[in-house]
Scaffold this active site. Structure first.
Site, mmCIF file in Angstrom:
data_model
loop_
_atom_site.group_PDB
_atom_site.id
_atom_site.type_symbol
_atom_site.label_atom_id
_atom_site.label_comp_id
_atom_site.label_asym_id
_atom_site.label_seq_id
_atom_site.Cartn_x
_atom_site.Cartn_y
_atom_site.Cartn_z
ATOM 1 N N ARG A 14 -73.686 -46.781 -88.534
ATOM 2 C CA ARG A 14 -73.802 -45.377 -88.118
ATOM 3 C C ARG A 14 -74.891 -45.223 -87.049
ATOM 4 N NH1 ARG A 14 -77.483 -41.667 -87.269
ATOM 5 N NH2 ARG A 14 -78.641 -42.402 -89.083
ATOM 6 N N ASP A 15 -76.145 -45.359 -87.447
ATOM 7 C CA ASP A 15 -77.253 -45.133 -86.502
ATOM 8 C C ASP A 15 -77.149 -46.128 -85.347
ATOM 9 O OD1 ASP A 15 -79.767 -44.810 -85.221
ATOM 10 O OD2 ASP A 15 -80.729 -44.258 -87.087
ATOM 11 N N HIS A 206 -87.519 -44.420 -92.495
ATOM 12 C CA HIS A 206 -86.497 -44.743 -91.482
ATOM 13 C C HIS A 206 -87.256 -44.852 -90.161
ATOM 14 C CE1 HIS A 206 -82.370 -43.913 -89.598
ATOM 15 N NE2 HIS A 206 -83.166 -43.586 -88.597
ATOM 16 N N HIS A 208 -87.586 -46.191 -86.381
ATOM 17 C CA HIS A 208 -87.103 -46.798 -85.143
ATOM 18 C C HIS A 208 -88.251 -47.633 -84.576
ATOM 19 C CE1 HIS A 208 -83.094 -44.922 -84.584
ATOM 20 N NE2 HIS A 208 -83.571 -44.150 -85.546
ATOM 21 N N CYS A 239 -80.839 -42.676 -81.074
ATOM 22 C CA CYS A 239 -80.206 -41.381 -81.292
ATOM 23 C C CYS A 239 -79.803 -40.839 -79.931
ATOM 24 C CB CYS A 239 -81.167 -40.419 -81.993
ATOM 25 S SG CYS A 239 -80.477 -38.762 -82.147
ATOM 26 N N ASN A 248 -83.180 -48.772 -84.758
ATOM 27 C CA ASN A 248 -83.944 -48.877 -85.994
ATOM 28 C C ASN A 248 -84.508 -50.287 -86.093
ATOM 29 O OD1 ASN A 248 -82.742 -46.423 -87.642
ATOM 30 N ND2 ASN A 248 -84.181 -47.549 -88.875
HETATM 31 P P1 HMG Z 1 -71.991 -26.601 -82.864
HETATM 32 O O1 HMG Z 1 -71.353 -26.708 -81.520
HETATM 33 O O2 HMG Z 1 -73.180 -25.714 -83.028
HETATM 34 O O3 HMG Z 1 -70.928 -26.279 -84.009
HETATM 35 O O4 HMG Z 1 -72.394 -28.073 -83.313
HETATM 36 P P2 HMG Z 1 -69.996 -25.042 -84.239
HETATM 37 O O5 HMG Z 1 -70.002 -24.787 -85.693
HETATM 38 O O6 HMG Z 1 -70.349 -23.925 -83.305
HETATM 39 O O7 HMG Z 1 -68.560 -25.621 -83.819
HETATM 40 C C1 HMG Z 1 -68.275 -26.013 -82.479
HETATM 41 C C2 HMG Z 1 -67.109 -26.979 -82.483
HETATM 42 O O8 HMG Z 1 -67.462 -28.171 -83.206
HETATM 43 C C3 HMG Z 1 -65.855 -26.439 -83.206
HETATM 44 O O9 HMG Z 1 -64.737 -27.056 -82.585
HETATM 45 C C4 HMG Z 1 -65.991 -26.995 -84.585
HETATM 46 O O10 HMG Z 1 -64.764 -27.084 -85.260
HETATM 47 C C5 HMG Z 1 -66.562 -28.375 -84.301
HETATM 48 P P3 HMG Z 1 -63.883 -26.328 -81.443
HETATM 49 O O11 HMG Z 1 -63.426 -25.048 -82.078
HETATM 50 O O12 HMG Z 1 -64.847 -26.088 -80.312
HETATM 51 O O13 HMG Z 1 -62.811 -27.327 -81.120
HETATM 52 N N1 HMG Z 1 -67.333 -28.908 -85.434
HETATM 53 C C6 HMG Z 1 -67.119 -30.116 -85.995
HETATM 54 N N2 HMG Z 1 -66.229 -31.087 -85.722
HETATM 55 C C7 HMG Z 1 -66.288 -32.199 -86.491
HETATM 56 N N3 HMG Z 1 -67.161 -32.376 -87.511
HETATM 57 C C8 HMG Z 1 -68.060 -31.423 -87.799
HETATM 58 C C9 HMG Z 1 -68.042 -30.227 -87.028
HETATM 59 N N4 HMG Z 1 -68.796 -29.105 -87.059
HETATM 60 C C10 HMG Z 1 -68.341 -28.302 -86.101
HETATM 61 N N5 HMG Z 1 -68.921 -31.618 -88.784
HETATM 62 C C11 HMG Z 1 -72.888 -29.767 -84.927
HETATM 63 C C12 HMG Z 1 -73.061 -28.311 -84.539
HETATM 64 C C13 HMG Z 1 -73.873 -30.056 -86.052
HETATM 65 C C14 HMG Z 1 -71.468 -29.986 -85.392
HETATM 66 C C15 HMG Z 1 -73.179 -30.643 -83.670
HETATM 67 O O14 HMG Z 1 -74.424 -30.273 -83.170
HETATM 68 C C16 HMG Z 1 -73.153 -32.095 -83.989
HETATM 69 O O15 HMG Z 1 -72.118 -32.661 -84.268
HETATM 70 N N6 HMG Z 1 -74.330 -32.756 -83.948
HETATM 71 C C17 HMG Z 1 -74.409 -34.141 -84.372
HETATM 72 C C18 HMG Z 1 -75.504 -34.823 -83.663
HETATM 73 C C19 HMG Z 1 -75.604 -36.230 -84.191
HETATM 74 O O16 HMG Z 1 -74.697 -36.769 -84.806
HETATM 75 N N7 HMG Z 1 -76.760 -36.862 -83.908
HETATM 76 C C20 HMG Z 1 -76.997 -38.196 -84.354
HETATM 77 C C21 HMG Z 1 -77.160 -38.340 -85.824
HETATM 78 S S1 HMG Z 1 -78.758 -37.835 -86.404
HETATM 79 C C22 HMG Z 1 -79.764 -39.209 -86.112
HETATM 80 O O17 HMG Z 1 -79.346 -40.158 -85.514
HETATM 81 C C23 HMG Z 1 -81.148 -39.192 -86.706
HETATM 82 C C24 HMG Z 1 -81.268 -40.062 -87.962
HETATM 83 O O18 HMG Z 1 -80.924 -41.398 -87.690
HETATM 84 C C25 HMG Z 1 -82.724 -40.026 -88.443
HETATM 85 C C26 HMG Z 1 -83.691 -40.294 -87.286
HETATM 86 O O19 HMG Z 1 -83.730 -41.393 -86.750
HETATM 87 O O20 HMG Z 1 -84.355 -39.315 -86.930
HETATM 88 C C27 HMG Z 1 -80.388 -39.549 -89.094
HETATM 89 MG MG MG Z 2 -82.185 -42.842 -86.743
#
Ligand code: HMG
Ligand code: MG
Length: 308
Positions: A14-15, A206, A208, A239, A248
């Site tokens: 994933r990450d 966690h 990085h 990220c 990481n």
């Molecule tokens: P948004 O645009 O605010 O969402 O995104 P919305 O509710 O307004 O919906 C907009 C569109 O997204 C709609 O589709 C929804 O259906 C769709 P449209 O009508 O435009 O076709 N949608 C989704 N589709 C699939 N799955 C969903 C979903 N939710 C809404 N769950 C949202 C908000 C959270 C979805 C967006 O900002 C997003 O996907 N962000 C993810 C970012 C991400 O994955 N970042 C990396 C992971 S975190 C990380 O790496 C950190 C970590 O490792 C720890 C660290 O190191 O810090 C964990």
């Molecule tokens: Mg991370």
């Protein structure tokens, strides 16, 4: 006294892979999970149910979850930022879900497009639904040691989010150094805030490795009795919403250190090196991991007398 046993949560699929620019095939992701569990990893973060517009690499989440061969005793987790993601994930029968928030407002906005307070309101029904289905909920609190947009992040800011996560019933608290700027005492200061609200068994680190501090931070966590850490095979990842942040800490490097400390994990270093070599081969580059490269060189018969 350090813990005698440590759980490593493998986040590479994933990450690690979320950050790859070129598409990685579903078959490769499934094979990677297969090799990771063969190496003895018992907690694997497989994919995320996020918007494919935001993170295209994770768009095949359901296919990856359907493709993996489930092993008894292995916990498969997925990221779910909201109910839409949770509902989609449910069909894949995850053992655990991860809600991911941030200690800084700026990162919350960039990563999940809402404020910290709004994110908690999105997570609340996710936690309730997960618990109704008997699924454990882990949190990730990003930018706990620094933020690419805000800069410094204080332990008070971390504790605020720890408390909010605890209030909505999140079972486990993950403290994340998204951009790898943390150093050991600062890591301890953040982890200590998590330990005020969660037992050591439900706190994880966690880290990085952008600035080469991750192993030192893990050791600092061990000193506090924390015995769960995330790590990524071959040091993959980053990220997409934290530019310049590297992967990481590499699982092989953490295992090498834990083995040297006589701490049990149940994981085979050879198995990890195999998995690291596999995914690095597919991606067309060397592992970031120092241990994997050293052990691969040793396998290839390249000198280094006396090296472990
Ligand atoms: P948004 O645009 O605010 O969402 O995104 P919305 O509710 O307004 O919906 C907009 C569109 O997204 C709609 O589709 C929804 O259906 C769709 P449209 O009508 O435009 O076709 N949608 C989704 N589709 C699939 N799955 C969903 C979903 N939710 C809404 N769950 C949202 C908000 C959270 C979805 C967006 O900002 C997003 O996907 N962000 C993810 C970012 C991400 O994955 N970042 C990396 C992971 S975190 C990380 O790496 C950190 C970590 O490792 C720890 C660290 O190191 O810090 C964990
Ligand atoms: Mg991370």
């Amino acid at each position: 006294m350090l813990p005698t046993r440590v759980t490593l949560v493998e986040v590479g699929p994933r990450d690690g892979l979320q950050n790859e620019k070129e598409p990685v095939s579903t078959a490769t992701k499934v094979e990677l999970v297969q090799r990771l569990q063969a190496a003895g990893l018992r907690e694997i973060e497989v994919t995320s149910y996020v918007s494919p517009k935001w993170v295209p690499q994770m768009a095949d989440n359901a296919d990856v979850m359907a493709g993996i061969e489930r092993r008894a005793g292995v916990r498969y987790s997925v990221l779910t930022p909201n109910l839409k993601g949770f509902d989609a994930a449910l069909a894949s029968r995850p053992d655990e879900i991860v809600v991911f928030g941030a200690a800084s407002e700026a990162f919350s906005q960039r990563n999940i497009n809402c404020s910290i307070a709004e994110s908690i309101e999105r997570f609340r029904p996710v936690v309730e639904a997960a618990h109704r289905h008997g699924i454990k909920v882990r949190s990730a609190i990003s930018c706990a040691l620094g933020c690419p947009y805000q800069g410094e992040v204080t332990p008070d800011e971390v504790e605020r989010v720890v408390r909010l996560m605890k209030d909505i019933g999140v079972d486990h608290c993950g403290v994340a150094d998204t951009i790898g700027v943390g150093t050991p005492r600062r890591a301890q200061a953040a982890l200590e805030r998590a330990l005020k609200h969660y037992p050591a068994s439900e706190v994880s680190g966690h880290f990085h490795d952008t600035y080469g501090q991750a192993l030192a931070n893990i050791y600092a966590g061990l000193e506090l009795g924390i015995h769960t850490f995330d790590a990524s095979i071959a040091g993959l990842g980053g990220c997409p919403y934290a530019k310049g942040a590297t992967g990481n800490v590499a699982t092989e490097d953490v295992l090498f250190m834990l083995n040297g400390l006589g701490i049990e994990t149940g994981i085979s270093i050879d198995g990890l090196v195999d998995a690291a070599a596999y995914i690095s081969g597919v991606l067309g580059r060397k592992p970031v991991s120092r241990s994997a490269n050293a052990l691969l060189a040793k396998r290839a018969g390249v000198g280094m007398k006396g090296a472990a």
